[in-house]
Design an enzyme around this catalytic site. Structure first.
Site, short mmCIF file in Angstrom:
data_model
loop_
_atom_site.label_atom_id
_atom_site.label_comp_id
_atom_site.label_asym_id
_atom_site.label_seq_id
_atom_site.Cartn_x
_atom_site.Cartn_y
_atom_site.Cartn_z
N HIS A 153 1.64 -40.98 -73.34
CA HIS A 153 0.82 -41.61 -74.37
C HIS A 153 0.42 -40.56 -75.40
O HIS A 153 0.41 -39.36 -75.12
CB HIS A 153 -0.41 -42.24 -73.72
N THR A 160 -2.28 -39.54 -76.33
CA THR A 160 -3.42 -38.71 -75.95
C THR A 160 -3.09 -37.64 -74.92
O THR A 160 -3.94 -36.81 -74.60
CB THR A 160 -4.54 -39.59 -75.36
N LYS A 161 -1.86 -37.64 -74.41
CA LYS A 161 -1.51 -36.72 -73.34
C LYS A 161 -0.98 -35.40 -73.90
O LYS A 161 -0.65 -35.28 -75.09
CB LYS A 161 -0.48 -37.36 -72.41
N ASN A 162 -0.85 -34.39 -73.03
CA ASN A 162 -0.37 -33.08 -73.47
C ASN A 162 0.99 -33.17 -74.13
O ASN A 162 1.25 -32.53 -75.15
CB ASN A 162 -0.28 -32.13 -72.27
#
Length: 388
Positions: free
Chosen positions: A190, A192-194
């Protein structure tokens, strides 16, 4: 001449998160379009799966639309149904529980450890019943759970250990990749992930016994992979399943991110360490409590969080930072307190750590392209709140 401070609107906003290309993402997307490699059979999908399979030393990895999709596939692969229970933390995203509920199984919510917000292994031990089928830890903030103890519990009780590693790419525990200990694991890509591609995920298959069926589930319950590989003479419906495939465009962007994993993880850890050092004085005087990372864990700095002294103080700090154009956010509402759980699930026992800390937890901006100046702005602003 009197100096006038710039208006607040002229100050650049520091978002909580920002997804930006770090390497060859845009080049790969152009290649995917020009080479007509945009579908689920794209070479970019295969390249991502090969990269992840090698990274995790897994039996196989399947690229899927989201970690939610991976968790739903895990529930199918475990043949969960009514009467079955899966032990998991209440402090997690709704997808962890929803995937099990969709198969008729019951999430058995347990408490977390106060330093990491990871599942408490002794709470897991106390929650095991004859109906328990699996243990599902969530590696919060990219810090590995106590997989050694959880693995012991799973083996001793003939349970399946599966991992919600949505936040944990690039993390390890005891030298082992987080996401490689369970029979199955879910990853998220997603925004928002790293490592992100807007929306995406992966199913890690560590136990090869699940691999053939995993491909059937992803291919709408068909034997497509076996047919294309020549081991089946007909392409037909053989199992349950859904459309869990991804496009080549998504995979092309993701591949560029994966290739930069070590570099971006190092940068995130540096920001995390800078926050930890800068806020130590606030912890020393009791204004905040900082997260804990065991020496055994090599975390990926997915999230930097701190605990405030009260919910009210947390809300005031969020509002204060917003006035300075800095976006800070809280996190999950504990699932056992959510309206759906109250209406449809048997109420769990009191979860005092979850119920206390979830309402005092604050997350600060941390993203791959964050500059040192932006980090310093956040640090200065947080200190300004407490000094004021």
């Amino acid at each position: 001449m009197e100096l006038v401070s710039p208006a607040p609107s002229a100050t650049p906003k520091i978002p909580f998160n920002r997804l930006e290309p770090l390497g060859r993402e845009l080049e790969y997307v152009v290649q995917a379009i020009s080479e007509r490699e945009v579908g689920p059979a794209s070479r970019f999908v295969r390249a991502c799966e090969d990269w992840l399979t090698c990274h995790y030393k897994a039996a196989g990895v399947l690229l899927v639309p989201s970690a939610t999709a991976a968790l739903e596939m895990i529930a199918m692969l475990l043949d969960l149904g009514p009467g079955d229970e899966v032990i998991m933390p209440s402090f997690t995203f709704v997808s962890t529980a929803n995937a099990m509920v969709l198969r008729g199984a019951r999430p058995c919510f347990v408490d977390v450890l106060p330093g990491t917000m990871n599942i408490d292994p002794e709470a897991v031990a106390a929650a095991i019943t004859p109906r328990t089928k699996a243990i599902l830890p969530v590696h919060y903030a990219g810090v590995g759970c106590e997989l050694e103890r959880l693995g012991e519990l799973a083996r001793a009780n003939d349970l399946v250990l599966v991992e919600d590693a949505a936040q944990a790419i690039g993390a390890s525990r005891g030298g082992r990749r987080v996401g490689s200990a369970g029979a199955l694991a879910a990853l998220s890509f997603h925004e928002t992930k790293n490592v992100g591609c807007g929306e995406g995920g992966a199913l890690i298959v560590n136990d090869p016994a699940y691999l053939e069926r995993a491909h059937m589930l992803r291919d709408k319950g068909t034997n497509r992979k076996a047919f294309l590989g020549g081991s089946a003479d007909k392409y037909t419906w053989v199992d349950i399943g859904s459309s869990f495939s991804v496009s080549g465009l998504t995979a092309a962007f993701l591949l560029g991110q994966l290739e930069k994993l070590d570099e971006l993880t190092a940068r995130r850890r540096a920001i995390h360490a800078r926050y930890m050092a800068a806020f130590q004085d606030l912890e020393d005087r009791g204004a905040v409590r900082l997260p804990r990372v065991e020496p055994l864990c090599d975390h990926n700095a997915h999230i930097f969080f701190m605990f405030l002294r009260s919910t009210e103080e947390r809300e005031r700090l969020i509002a204060y930072l917003a006035s300075l154009r800095i976006q800070a956010v809280f996190h999950y509402v504990p699932l056992h307190t959510a309206p759906f759980a109250r209406a449809h699930l048997e109420a769990p026992p009191s979860l005092p750590v979850t119920e206390d800390l979830a309402h005092r937890l604050l997350r600060l901006p941390l993203y791959n392209a964050m500059t040192n100046d932006e980090v310093d702005r956040v640090i200065h602003a947080v200190h300004g709140f407490f000094e004021g």
